[in-house]
Scaffold this motif. Structure first.
Motif, short mmCIF file in Angstrom:
data_model
loop_
_atom_site.label_atom_id
_atom_site.label_comp_id
_atom_site.label_asym_id
_atom_site.label_seq_id
_atom_site.Cartn_x
_atom_site.Cartn_y
_atom_site.Cartn_z
N MET A 1 11.54 -7.30 -20.75
CA MET A 1 10.96 -8.60 -21.14
C MET A 1 11.77 -9.72 -20.51
O MET A 1 12.97 -9.84 -20.72
CB MET A 1 10.98 -8.74 -22.67
N LYS A 2 11.11 -10.58 -19.71
CA LYS A 2 11.82 -11.62 -18.98
C LYS A 2 11.61 -13.01 -19.58
O LYS A 2 12.13 -14.00 -19.08
CB LYS A 2 11.35 -11.63 -17.53
N THR A 3 10.87 -13.10 -20.65
CA THR A 3 10.58 -14.41 -21.25
C THR A 3 11.34 -14.63 -22.54
O THR A 3 10.93 -15.42 -23.38
CB THR A 3 9.06 -14.53 -21.51
N ALA A 4 12.44 -13.91 -22.72
CA ALA A 4 13.18 -14.00 -23.98
C ALA A 4 13.93 -15.32 -24.11
O ALA A 4 14.15 -15.80 -25.23
CB ALA A 4 14.15 -12.83 -24.10
N LYS A 5 14.33 -15.95 -23.00
CA LYS A 5 15.13 -17.16 -23.08
C LYS A 5 14.43 -18.28 -23.84
O LYS A 5 15.02 -18.89 -24.74
CB LYS A 5 15.50 -17.63 -21.67
N PRO A 6 13.16 -18.58 -23.54
CA PRO A 6 12.49 -19.63 -24.34
C PRO A 6 12.40 -19.27 -25.82
O PRO A 6 12.54 -20.16 -26.68
CB PRO A 6 11.10 -19.72 -23.70
N VAL A 7 12.17 -17.99 -26.11
CA VAL A 7 12.09 -17.58 -27.51
C VAL A 7 13.44 -17.77 -28.19
O VAL A 7 13.53 -18.29 -29.31
CB VAL A 7 11.65 -16.09 -27.60
N ALA A 8 14.52 -17.36 -27.49
CA ALA A 8 15.87 -17.52 -28.05
C ALA A 8 16.20 -19.00 -28.24
O ALA A 8 16.85 -19.37 -29.22
CB ALA A 8 16.90 -16.85 -27.14
N ASP A 9 15.75 -19.84 -27.30
CA ASP A 9 16.00 -21.29 -27.43
C ASP A 9 15.34 -21.83 -28.70
O ASP A 9 15.93 -22.63 -29.44
CB ASP A 9 15.44 -22.03 -26.21
N ILE A 10 14.11 -21.41 -28.94
CA ILE A 10 13.39 -21.87 -30.14
C ILE A 10 14.09 -21.40 -31.40
O ILE A 10 14.28 -22.16 -32.36
CB ILE A 10 11.93 -21.38 -30.10
N LEU A 11 14.52 -20.12 -31.41
CA LEU A 11 15.23 -19.58 -32.57
C LEU A 11 16.54 -20.32 -32.82
O LEU A 11 16.89 -20.63 -33.97
CB LEU A 11 15.49 -18.09 -32.38
N ALA A 12 17.28 -20.63 -31.72
CA ALA A 12 18.55 -21.33 -31.86
C ALA A 12 18.34 -22.73 -32.42
O ALA A 12 19.10 -23.20 -33.28
CB ALA A 12 19.26 -21.40 -30.51
N ALA A 13 17.29 -23.40 -31.93
CA ALA A 13 17.00 -24.75 -32.45
C ALA A 13 16.58 -24.68 -33.92
O ALA A 13 17.01 -25.51 -34.74
CB ALA A 13 15.92 -25.40 -31.60
N CYS A 14 15.75 -23.68 -34.26
CA CYS A 14 15.31 -23.54 -35.65
C CYS A 14 16.49 -23.25 -36.58
O CYS A 14 16.52 -23.73 -37.72
CB CYS A 14 14.28 -22.43 -35.76
N LEU A 15 17.44 -22.46 -36.10
CA LEU A 15 18.64 -22.15 -36.90
C LEU A 15 19.36 -23.43 -37.31
O LEU A 15 19.68 -23.65 -38.49
CB LEU A 15 19.57 -21.25 -36.08
N VAL A 16 19.60 -24.30 -36.31
CA VAL A 16 20.34 -25.54 -36.58
C VAL A 16 19.50 -26.50 -37.41
O VAL A 16 20.02 -27.14 -38.34
CB VAL A 16 20.77 -26.19 -35.25
N LEU A 17 18.22 -26.61 -37.12
CA LEU A 17 17.36 -27.50 -37.90
C LEU A 17 17.26 -27.07 -39.35
O LEU A 17 17.21 -27.90 -40.26
CB LEU A 17 15.97 -27.56 -37.27
N THR A 18 17.26 -25.75 -39.58
CA THR A 18 17.26 -25.24 -40.96
C THR A 18 18.53 -25.66 -41.69
O THR A 18 18.48 -26.09 -42.85
CB THR A 18 17.14 -23.71 -40.95
N ALA A 19 19.67 -25.54 -41.00
CA ALA A 19 20.95 -25.95 -41.61
C ALA A 19 20.98 -27.44 -41.88
O ALA A 19 21.48 -27.89 -42.93
CB ALA A 19 22.11 -25.55 -40.69
N ILE A 20 20.45 -28.23 -40.95
CA ILE A 20 20.40 -29.68 -41.15
C ILE A 20 19.52 -30.02 -42.35
O ILE A 20 19.87 -30.85 -43.20
CB ILE A 20 19.89 -30.39 -39.88
N GLY A 21 18.36 -29.38 -42.41
CA GLY A 21 17.45 -29.64 -43.52
C GLY A 21 18.08 -29.32 -44.86
O GLY A 21 17.93 -30.08 -45.83
#
Length: 633
Positions: A1-21
């Motif tokens: 699977m070569k499209t994992a980077k965008p998925v990982a980027d979204i997960l990383a952003a969601c992780l931080v946004l969840t903590a901020i929330g």
């Protein structure tokens, strides 16, 4: 699977946004009544798949594409942790009934967490945690006082995964809130040019001295740690600035992380504020807080003197030269970046005057940083809104390793609790060492460090103050010395492997091996392992006794710290041979022992002083010190 980077980027952003929330209490504004453990599970929900999508199974190899089995592991981890996050209110009540949906889910979470940890940090931590799990399963077969309660493996799996003393416990709480907020603050400092500003300011202040960056880290972290009360929060709060600065100066990454961890941890011992445990100590002993401050003053000074000397000697040993005057920035240029100080002023004001939670204070400070950076910039850097938003995903990637270590630390804490190992250790300590002060002190130190693994210093102090300090007092140790003793060794668990949260947090920032950073932190923080034993036997080191005896103890202790630090560094004016390192160490230990520690201690002091002075003179008369050393001085 070569499209994992965008998925990982979204997960990383969601992780931080969840903590901020969570930090900003958005869930309450939305009318959601959630357990904190549901939030921790949500953080782990994003953390585990990021690990599997970005970290290859074989450490040290480059990943061209994500294999399907790692995609499957990422998906399974999200399903398992997501189920716990949603069904937590029901699952937590079913731990002891062991329904299949709980223990199967728990087993999956434990195994996937350990595998992600292996990919992140290597086998060492995984094997240690596996040993604790094995003890939980066969502890009843161990004879003697350390015999544990027999545990059903299905119950154990559910308890570790769901209980608030397990993976979703205190270490995960700190990492999911304070650590993420401060790492975001640090990432923003890098994007806006703030890190460069503080590097330039450090050059102006200490650039003309060797080891200037390490010395600034010692000073800044000690001062901030004195009022933060959390070693890990202090590491991530100041380390995001100091660690890159130290590495840029030429120090190895693991030493940069280690000295930051030691400096940050020691802040809880440094008057006038100290950590929260000091206020509790005053209540335990029913004495004014000022007495605690006075007693802690000299040991804390010796702790930081030892660290400062080692920073200087390490610089000389590594041949780190002074920065040429031409490379030191001009004051007028650096003054443009003074607006970055506003962010730290906001942080300090919110933390200590408004009593904000650390994570919320860090987020407001990050907002202030963004506002001033967009207006003023620094050194030609004025980031756009897109770059600032990109910092969210970058933060998510930066905290994955810390979150994995914190989750794994929860496994150790769960075993200590469910097996009764923590109480058994303390009971055995009191029983075995009850009649011998030396043995009791040694065993107390071991138990303090073990019980402190992954736990806040305050929690460890409360436990040990109730169970161990009375035994120390019973064998004749001053009450305040006994309580400071358990505080010191409970605090040192933060830099003592195998679960050294402050050292591991610093290692993640430094991008250094976690265990190597932990062992280096132990060497830099050696004074905290020795000085408590000395003031337990002679209260002159905590300013109790005749003023003349106190002054003599302070001076000889300072000499001893200098000599031992030189021995550990293997350097004085030049590199020391093994024989001379041994002599420096022996002389330092003899000088460090206070006069009243035991009968005849005055003689050892005199011998140590004379021997130490002779060694110093012999080094000063050396004709051929290391040429790189001369250049760096």
């Amino acid at each position: 699977m070569k499209t994992a980077k965008p998925v990982a980027d979204i997960l990383a952003a969601c992780l931080v946004l969840t903590a901020i929330g969570w930090a900003m209490s958005f869930q309450r504004r939305l009318g959601l009544d959630l357990y904190p453990q549901q939030f921790f599970a949500a953080v782990l929900f994003f953390t585990l798949p990021i690990a599997y999508l970005t970290m290859p199974a074989r450490r040290g190899t480059e990943r061209q594409a994500v294999p399907l089995h790692d995609v499957a592991l990422a998906a399974v981890s999200m399903l398992a942790v997501g189920y716990v996050a949603i069904a937590y209110p029901t699952l937590v009540l079913q731990i002891f009934t062991r329904p299949p949906e709980l223990w199967i889910t728990g087993l999956i979470i434990i195994l996937l967490t350990l595998e992600a940890l292996r990919r992140s940090t290597g086998w060492a931590l995984v094997l240690i945690i596996a040993a604790f799990i094995l003890y939980a399963l066969i502890g009843d077969m161990i004879p003697g006082r350390l015999q544990g309660r027999p545990q059903n493996w299905q119950l154990l799996a559910g308890y570790i995964a769901v209980d608030s003393n397990g993976i979703l416990g205190l270490p995960m709480s700190v990492a999911s809130t304070v650590v993420i907020a401060f790492i975001l603050f640090g990432v923003l400092l890098g994007i806006t040019g703030g890190s460069q500003f503080f590097t330039d300011a450090a050059m102006i202040l200490m650039g003309r001295f060797r080891g200037g960056s390490m010395k600034i880290a010692v000073l800044a972290s000690g001062l901030f740690g004195s009022i933060s009360g959390s070693a890990v929060a202090n590491v991530v709060g100041t380390g995001v600035v100091t660690i890159p600065m130290i590495k840029k100066d030429g120090y190895p990454a693991h030493k940069a992380g280690a000295i930051e961890a030691v400096a940050s941890t020691g802040g809880q011992l440094m008057p006038p504020v100290m950590g929260a445990a000091a206020f509790l100590m005053a209540e335990f002993l029913a004495v004014p807080y000022s007495e605690i401050v006075m007693a802690a003053l000299l040991p804390a000074i010796l702790y930081y003197v030892a660290l400062f000397i080692q920073a200087d000697l390490e610089a000389a040993k590594l041949g780190i030269r002074r920065i040429p005057a031409s490379q030191i920035p001009r004051g007028q240029m650096v003054a443009v970046g003074l607006h970055f100080v506003l962010a730290f002023a906001v942080l300090i004001y919110l933390l200590f005057w408004q009593r904000y939670q650390p994570e919320r204070a860090a987020l407001w400070s990050a907002l202030a940083l963004c506002a001033t950076a967009l207006v003023f910039g620094y050194g030609g850097i004025r980031p756009g809104v897109r770059a600032l938003l990109g910092s969210i995903a970058r933060t998510g990637y930066s905290v994955v390793e810390i979150l994995l270590i914190s989750a794994a630390s929860g496994i150790v804490i769960a075993v200590l609790n469910i097996t009764g190992l923590s109480f058994n250790l303390t009971y055995a300590l009191v029983q075995i060492g009850g009649g011998s002060a030396i043995l009791l002190l040694l065993l107390s130190a071991i138990v303090c460090i073990i019980l402190g693994m992954g736990l806040p210093t305050l929690g460890v102090y409360v436990l040990l103050a109730a169970l161990v300090a009375p035994a120390l007092i019973e064998v004749g140790i001053e009450p305040i010395a006994a309580h400071l003793y358990v505080l010191y060794f409970g605090m040192m668990s933060m830099i003592t492997p195998p679960i050294a949260l402050a050292a591991f947090a610093a290692a993640a920032i430094a991008k250094a091996p976690a265990m190597a950073t932990g062992w280096a932190a132990m060497r830099f923080g050696w004074a905290a392992y020795v000085i408590p034993v000395l003031f337990a036997f002679s209260p002159t080191l905590i300013l109790i006794g005749d003023p003349g005896a106190v002054l003599f103890a302070a001076l000889t202790a300072a000499l001893g710290v200098w000599l031992i630090s030189a021995s550990l560094a293997g350097f004085f004016r030049g590199r020391l041979s093994r024989f001379k390192r041994t002599l420096f160490g022996v002389a330092g230990l003899m000088a460090l022992v206070p006069e009243g520690a035991f009968e005849g201690a005055l003689l050892t002091d005199v011998i140590g002083i004379v021997m130490g002075m002779l060694l110093i003179v012999s080094e000063l008369l050396r004709r051929n010190p290391d040429p790189m050393t001369e250049a760096s001085q």
